[in-house]
Motif scaffolding. Structure first.
Motif, PDB file in Angstrom:
ATOM      1  N   ARG A  96       0.833  -1.208   0.000  1.00  0.00           N
ATOM      2  CA  ARG A  96       0.000   0.000   0.000  1.00  0.00           C
ATOM      3  C   ARG A  96       0.866   1.256   0.000  1.00  0.00           C
ATOM      4  O   ARG A  96       0.570   2.241  -0.685  1.00  0.00           O
ATOM      5  CB  ARG A  96      -0.916   0.019   1.223  1.00  0.00           C
ATOM      6  CG  ARG A  96      -2.056  -0.979   1.119  1.00  0.00           C
ATOM      7  CD  ARG A  96      -2.887  -0.951   2.384  1.00  0.00           C
ATOM      8  NE  ARG A  96      -3.992  -1.894   2.307  1.00  0.00           N
ATOM      9  CZ  ARG A  96      -4.809  -2.154   3.324  1.00  0.00           C
ATOM     10  NH1 ARG A  96      -4.627  -1.521   4.477  1.00  0.00           N
ATOM     11  NH2 ARG A  96      -5.780  -3.027   3.173  1.00  0.00           N
ATOM     12  N   SER A  97       1.938   1.231   0.738  1.00  0.00           N
ATOM     13  CA  SER A  97       2.844   2.374   0.797  1.00  0.00           C
ATOM     14  C   SER A  97       3.469   2.623  -0.573  1.00  0.00           C
ATOM     15  O   SER A  97       3.576   3.770  -1.038  1.00  0.00           O
ATOM     16  CB  SER A  97       3.928   2.118   1.845  1.00  0.00           C
ATOM     17  OG  SER A  97       4.855   3.177   1.854  1.00  0.00           O
ATOM     18  N   ILE A  98       3.908   1.502  -1.245  1.00  0.00           N
ATOM     19  CA  ILE A  98       4.502   1.652  -2.580  1.00  0.00           C
ATOM     20  C   ILE A  98       3.470   2.206  -3.555  1.00  0.00           C
ATOM     21  O   ILE A  98       3.756   3.088  -4.366  1.00  0.00           O
ATOM     22  CB  ILE A  98       5.054   0.287  -3.060  1.00  0.00           C
ATOM     23  CG1 ILE A  98       6.255  -0.128  -2.187  1.00  0.00           C
ATOM     24  CG2 ILE A  98       5.462   0.346  -4.536  1.00  0.00           C
ATOM     25  CD1 ILE A  98       6.737  -1.546  -2.440  1.00  0.00           C
ATOM     26  N   THR A  99       2.219   1.677  -3.467  1.00  0.00           N
ATOM     27  CA  THR A  99       1.146   2.129  -4.376  1.00  0.00           C
ATOM     28  C   THR A  99       0.840   3.611  -4.177  1.00  0.00           C
ATOM     29  O   THR A  99       0.661   4.368  -5.138  1.00  0.00           O
ATOM     30  CB  THR A  99      -0.122   1.300  -4.128  1.00  0.00           C
ATOM     31  OG1 THR A  99       0.168  -0.093  -4.352  1.00  0.00           O
ATOM     32  CG2 THR A  99      -1.251   1.764  -5.046  1.00  0.00           C
ATOM     33  N   ARG A 100       0.775   4.060  -2.933  1.00  0.00           N
ATOM     34  CA  ARG A 100       0.459   5.469  -2.644  1.00  0.00           C
ATOM     35  C   ARG A 100       1.541   6.382  -3.184  1.00  0.00           C
ATOM     36  O   ARG A 100       1.261   7.380  -3.865  1.00  0.00           O
ATOM     37  CB  ARG A 100       0.302   5.663  -1.132  1.00  0.00           C
ATOM     38  CG  ARG A 100      -0.104   7.090  -0.753  1.00  0.00           C
ATOM     39  CD  ARG A 100      -0.316   7.229   0.743  1.00  0.00           C
ATOM     40  NE  ARG A 100       0.863   6.923   1.492  1.00  0.00           N
ATOM     41  CZ  ARG A 100       1.072   5.829   2.223  1.00  0.00           C
ATOM     42  NH1 ARG A 100       0.135   4.882   2.305  1.00  0.00           N
ATOM     43  NH2 ARG A 100       2.213   5.621   2.883  1.00  0.00           N
ATOM     44  N   ASP A 101       2.793   6.048  -2.934  1.00  0.00           N
ATOM     45  CA  ASP A 101       3.891   6.894  -3.415  1.00  0.00           C
ATOM     46  C   ASP A 101       3.982   6.863  -4.934  1.00  0.00           C
ATOM     47  O   ASP A 101       4.245   7.890  -5.587  1.00  0.00           O
ATOM     48  CB  ASP A 101       5.217   6.411  -2.811  1.00  0.00           C
ATOM     49  CG  ASP A 101       5.259   6.656  -1.298  1.00  0.00           C
ATOM     50  OD1 ASP A 101       4.432   7.495  -0.829  1.00  0.00           O
ATOM     51  OD2 ASP A 101       6.091   6.048  -0.606  1.00  0.00           O
ATOM     52  N   ALA A 102       3.773   5.706  -5.509  1.00  0.00           N
ATOM     53  CA  ALA A 102       3.809   5.589  -6.971  1.00  0.00           C
ATOM     54  C   ALA A 102       2.705   6.431  -7.594  1.00  0.00           C
ATOM     55  O   ALA A 102       2.885   7.043  -8.658  1.00  0.00           O
ATOM     56  CB  ALA A 102       3.673   4.123  -7.385  1.00  0.00           C
ATOM     57  N   GLY A 103       1.534   6.478  -6.944  1.00  0.00           N
ATOM     58  CA  GLY A 103       0.432   7.312  -7.451  1.00  0.00           C
ATOM     59  C   GLY A 103       0.791   8.775  -7.455  1.00  0.00           C
ATOM     60  O   GLY A 103       0.457   9.514  -8.397  1.00  0.00           O
ATOM     61  N   SER A 104       1.471   9.232  -6.407  1.00  0.00           N
ATOM     62  CA  SER A 104       1.868  10.642  -6.351  1.00  0.00           C
ATOM     63  C   SER A 104       2.835  10.956  -7.477  1.00  0.00           C
ATOM     64  O   SER A 104       2.723  11.995  -8.145  1.00  0.00           O
ATOM     65  CB  SER A 104       2.520  10.940  -4.995  1.00  0.00           C
ATOM     66  OG  SER A 104       1.591  10.733  -3.946  1.00  0.00           O
ATOM     67  N   ILE A 105       3.835  10.038  -7.677  1.00  0.00           N
ATOM     68  CA  ILE A 105       4.820  10.276  -8.743  1.00  0.00           C
ATOM     69  C   ILE A 105       4.151  10.240 -10.105  1.00  0.00           C
ATOM     70  O   ILE A 105       4.411  11.076 -10.987  1.00  0.00           O
ATOM     71  CB  ILE A 105       5.958   9.231  -8.646  1.00  0.00           C
ATOM     72  CG1 ILE A 105       6.724   9.436  -7.335  1.00  0.00           C
ATOM     73  CG2 ILE A 105       6.894   9.338  -9.839  1.00  0.00           C
ATOM     74  CD1 ILE A 105       7.748   8.350  -7.055  1.00  0.00           C
ATOM     75  N   GLU A 106       3.259   9.268 -10.310  1.00  0.00           N
ATOM     76  CA  GLU A 106       2.587   9.140 -11.605  1.00  0.00           C
ATOM     77  C   GLU A 106       1.727  10.380 -11.890  1.00  0.00           C
ATOM     78  O   GLU A 106       1.666  10.857 -13.031  1.00  0.00           O
ATOM     79  CB  GLU A 106       1.714   7.883 -11.617  1.00  0.00           C
ATOM     80  CG  GLU A 106       1.121   7.605 -12.991  1.00  0.00           C
ATOM     81  CD  GLU A 106       0.374   6.285 -13.001  1.00  0.00           C
ATOM     82  OE1 GLU A 106       0.005   5.829 -14.093  1.00  0.00           O
ATOM     83  OE2 GLU A 106       0.135   5.713 -11.908  1.00  0.00           O
ATOM     84  N   SER A 107       1.055  10.931 -10.874  1.00  0.00           N
ATOM     85  CA  SER A 107       0.237  12.136 -11.060  1.00  0.00           C
ATOM     86  C   SER A 107       1.101  13.304 -11.496  1.00  0.00           C
ATOM     87  O   SER A 107       0.741  14.060 -12.415  1.00  0.00           O
ATOM     88  CB  SER A 107      -0.493  12.462  -9.759  1.00  0.00           C
ATOM     89  OG  SER A 107      -1.200  13.666  -9.869  1.00  0.00           O
ATOM     90  N   PHE A 108       2.264  13.479 -10.868  1.00  0.00           N
ATOM     91  CA  PHE A 108       3.179  14.555 -11.245  1.00  0.00           C
ATOM     92  C   PHE A 108       3.664  14.377 -12.674  1.00  0.00           C
ATOM     93  O   PHE A 108       3.709  15.329 -13.463  1.00  0.00           O
ATOM     94  CB  PHE A 108       4.374  14.565 -10.278  1.00  0.00           C
ATOM     95  CG  PHE A 108       5.548  15.335 -10.793  1.00  0.00           C
ATOM     96  CD1 PHE A 108       5.534  16.721 -10.842  1.00  0.00           C
ATOM     97  CD2 PHE A 108       6.685  14.664 -11.271  1.00  0.00           C
ATOM     98  CE1 PHE A 108       6.613  17.414 -11.336  1.00  0.00           C
ATOM     99  CE2 PHE A 108       7.761  15.371 -11.765  1.00  0.00           C
ATOM    100  CZ  PHE A 108       7.731  16.752 -11.793  1.00  0.00           C
ATOM    101  N   VAL A 109       4.036  13.109 -13.027  1.00  0.00           N
ATOM    102  CA  VAL A 109       4.564  12.836 -14.373  1.00  0.00           C
ATOM    103  C   VAL A 109       3.496  13.123 -15.424  1.00  0.00           C
ATOM    104  O   VAL A 109       3.767  13.727 -16.466  1.00  0.00           O
ATOM    105  CB  VAL A 109       5.066  11.388 -14.474  1.00  0.00           C
ATOM    106  CG1 VAL A 109       5.417  11.029 -15.916  1.00  0.00           C
ATOM    107  CG2 VAL A 109       6.295  11.202 -13.587  1.00  0.00           C
ATOM    108  N   ASN A 110       2.246  12.707 -15.130  1.00  0.00           N
ATOM    109  CA  ASN A 110       1.164  12.955 -16.098  1.00  0.00           C
ATOM    110  C   ASN A 110       0.943  14.454 -16.303  1.00  0.00           C
ATOM    111  O   ASN A 110       0.756  14.917 -17.430  1.00  0.00           O
ATOM    112  CB  ASN A 110      -0.126  12.306 -15.620  1.00  0.00           C
ATOM    113  CG  ASN A 110      -0.061  10.782 -15.702  1.00  0.00           C
ATOM    114  OD1 ASN A 110       0.740  10.219 -16.494  1.00  0.00           O
ATOM    115  ND2 ASN A 110      -0.861  10.099 -14.901  1.00  0.00           N
TER     116      ASN A 110
END
Length: 730
Positions: A32-46
């Motif tokens: 869950r921690s990896i998913t949450r952080d990955a979501g933040s990075i993916e949102s910035f990249v998008n």
């Protein structure tokens, strides 16, 4: 303890299960921690990839691209540490679970793409910046060309000094300045924007000489002409007032002119040093001063366009004289329309004056006719009740004087209108009223005479007098009652005047009543010739006596007018015979012969007159006999006061002449004095009418006795010895 040692297998299984559940929980939390952080990075990249797609085409977009690039660069520094932590967590996950998180591989690909776009985007912005610089220079050249054209055009249309001399040109010049000012302001905004772009690109600040020249010139002209514009704006505020309302408040226009007069004086004092400059404020002040003086000349002429007395036709003629636009109406007319027509007002003041004079005269005529219409609608007869001899009520007219006054005033009003030179426009309506008032005047005068004669004759003919004339009077009576009945049902004067053949009918009625009255006058003259005392009374009293010759009340009322000494008479029980006559003081004198009262009043009144004389004659003879020709011997209570005094006077005369002849005046004087003492010593009870009458008798005798003593004393003093001496004769 032994049991625990023996049975250890269940406990071991429980511990293993708990360890297994704990490991599963930790793996889940790590994912869950990896998913949450990955979501933040993916949102910035998008977001970054989306922002880097845009290609700037304008200076603003270029600045925005630089700004977005810098923001992404800063945020990228924050994202990389987060990505490193995700990789550490993923490494732990592979070591524990035997495999990494499935979301990290696509995320790594997006990050690589984002890094590549960041590098290419900054290169693209640099290239686009060079393109925009070239476009900016091109736009600058185009703008300079437009500014040059504007300057050339402005030189052709800019206001000149001579434009100040004409109000219309002043207004047009102000309009041009306002229109060009708006255009110039738009170009100034473009200029400021272009300068800002030059600065942002680091280029040398451009020069806009032509535009600046035009802008400065417009600003300078606006400052000079602004005072005139302010004057016009204030004037336009007044000009929006509708003329019907403002024409009674033209003093506001005078106040406006006075206010600007003072304002110009202040401006002239403040700017006197600049008066020599081209387009100086003082030049424009002079132009405004000319307008003020022109408006001051116009103000007195407002009275010719006020139009309180103008009819719609007059207003149309006024609009034509002022050359106002077609379709102008009084409801839409404003003070501004009047001001704009000032030249026509001043040039055609004579026509406007004549128009007002004609309108005023026509208004006066129109108002007079309107007053007549109102009077005709409301003028009514004022009626009152009259009770005839048969106790029937008739409505008759009263307040004749007011009616004649109103009709006379209206006729005078119509007559005065004929003097107007504009009377012909109303001649038709005026003639209708002239004819109507003429009929009313004639008919009302006739009706007034008829009513007076009717009221006078009706009681006489109603009692049956003059049988030969009864038919004539009954005809008039019927027509009169019909006319008054119609008036009572509709008392308006105008309705009365509309009756057909009214004048001839009234003339005929008046003629018939005149014949009746003539016959009556002949009757009265006949009665007076028989009994002349009827001349002492008027026709009304005589008619009442003739009509009620046997009525005791009427007889008692009029006897005192026919006979000076008779106040009333005494009738017998049947009221058929007169037995005695009574004075005002109540002294009763019985007649020697009773007088029978008959319907032939003049005959029995003549008999009463004769019997009055006969009775007094007999009483004086009897009184002289009773006195034995001696003073003071007349029975006072027995005879009336007149008889007692006359008998005493006769006796005094005889005795005095005897005393003169014999020379015994002194002795006679003493006798008279004794008689006076006798009269003055008599006591009379005045509680009754008889006592009052007796007291009056003695007072009369005392007055005569005192006079007689004075006469004798004068004779004694004159030593009279002959009855023919003047002292005695006088």
């Amino acid at each position: 303890y032994d049991c625990f040692l023996v049975n250890t297998t269940p406990l071991k299984l429980t511990i293993e299960n708990q360890i297994r559940r704990l490991n599963d929980s930790m793996l889940t939390h790590l994912k869950r921690s990896i998913t949450r952080d990955a979501g933040s990075i993916e949102s910035f990249v998008n977001e970054g990839l989306e922002a880097l797609k845009d290609r700037p085409r304008t200076h603003e977009e270029l600045g925005s691209s630089y700004k977005k690039y810098d923001e992404l660069k800063v945020r990228r520094q924050e994202i990389f540490p987060l990505y490193e932590r995700i990789e550490s967590k993923n490494k732990l996950l592979r070591s524990v679970a035997g495999g990494g998180h499935e979301q990290l591989i696509p995320l790594q690909l997006k990050l690589d793409k984002f890094e590549g776009m960041m590098d290419s985007h900054i290169q693209m912005i640099g290239e686009q910046k060079d393109v925009l610089k070239r476009n900016l220079k091109s736009r600058y050249e185009t703008f300079l060309n437009e500014s040059e054209k504007l300057k050339s055009k402005w030189k052709q249309i800019r206001p000149r000094d001579q434009d100040m001399e004409d109000e219309k040109k002043c207004r047009e010049s102000l309009k041009i300045v306002r229109e060009r000012e708006k255009e110039i302001l738009d170009m100034v905004k473009q200029k400021e924007k272009m300068i800002e772009e030059f600065r942002n690109f680091g280029m040398n600040e451009p020069v806009f000489q032509d535009l600046d020249d035009v802008y400065n010139d417009i600003t300078r002209i606006k400052n000079v002409w602004g005072i005139y514009e302010e004057f016009q704006e204030d004037l336009e505020v007044l000009g929006k007032e509708d003329w019907v309302t403002f024409r009674s408040k033209t003093y506001q226009f005078d106040e406006f002119l006075s206010h600007w007069q003072e304002k110009l004086k202040q401006l002239a004092a403040n700017e006197s040093s600049k008066s020599s400059k081209k387009h100086s404020p003082s030049s424009m002040n002079e132009r405004i001063q000319q307008d003020i003086e022109s408006y001051r000349l116009l103000a007195p002429l407002f009275k010719w366009v006020r139009g309180e007395t103008l009819s719609p036709d007059h207003w149309l003629e006024l609009f034509r004289i002022l050359k106002l636009p077609r379709g102008t109406t009084l409801e839409k007319l404003t003070f501004g329309d009047i001001i704009r027509a000032k030249d026509e007002i001043m040039n055609n003041s004579g026509q406007l004056k004549d128009l007002n004079a004609r309108a005023q005269a026509e208004h006066t005529i129109r108002e007079a006719l309107y007053e007549l219409e109102n009077w005709g609608a409301g003028a009514q007869f004022v009626l009152t009740d009259y009770v005839d001899t048969k106790q029937q009520k008739i409505q008759i007219i009263k307040d004749w004087k007011d009616l004649f006054t109103q009709i006379g005033d209206n006729q005078s009003l119509l007559s005065s209108l004929k003097d107007s030179p504009y009377y012909k426009n109303f001649e038709g309506q005026a003639q209708i009223w002239e004819q109507r008032l003429g009929i009313l005047d004639e008919c009302l005068h006739l009706l007034n005479q008829i009513q007076r004669k009717f009221v006078y004759l009706e009681p006489i003919f109603g009692r049956g007098a003059l049988p030969k004339e009864q038919g004539r009077f009954r005809g008039v009576d019927k027509e009169f009652r019909e006319i008054m009945s119609e008036i009572a049902s509709n008392p308006r004067l105008v309705i009365f005047a509309q009756r057909k053949d009214l004048t001839n009918m009234l003339k005929s009625m008046l003629d018939q009543l005149g014949r009746c009255q003539k016959a009556l006058n002949e009757l009265l003259e006949e009665k007076r010739s028989i009994f002349p005392r009827f001349y002492f009374i008027g026709d009304d009293d005589l008619l009442e006596i003739l009509g009620q010759s046997t009525n005791p009340t009427v007889i008692q009322t009029h006897l005192k007018k026919l006979f000076a000494g008779i106040h009333t008479v005494q009738f017998d029980g049947s009221n058929q015979n007169i037995l005695a006559m009574r004075s005002l003081d109540g002294e009763l004198v019985p007649l020697t012969k009773k007088i029978q009262v008959t319907t032939s009043v003049e005959e029995w009144l003549k008999e009463l007159s004769k019997e009055m004389v006969n009775t007094l004659q007999q009483l004086i003879v009897s009184a002289l006999q009773d006195s034995r020709k001696q003073l003071g011997q007349t029975p006072v209570e027995k005879y009336p006061s007149q008889i007692s005094c006359l008998a005493e006077s006769i006796t005094f005369t005889e005795r005095c002449e005897e005393a003169i002849k014999s020379g015994h005046l002194d002795k006679f004087h003493a006798q008279i004095q004794q008689v006076l003492e006798k009269y003055t010593n008599v006591e009379v009870n005045t509680d009754t009418i008889e006592g009052v009458v007796t007291d009056l008798k003695y007072k009369a005798l005392i007055m005569d006795t005192v006079h007689n003593m004075d006469v004798v004393q004068q004779l004694r003093d004159g030593r009279i010895r002959n009855i023919y001496d003047w002292l005695w004769q006088k």
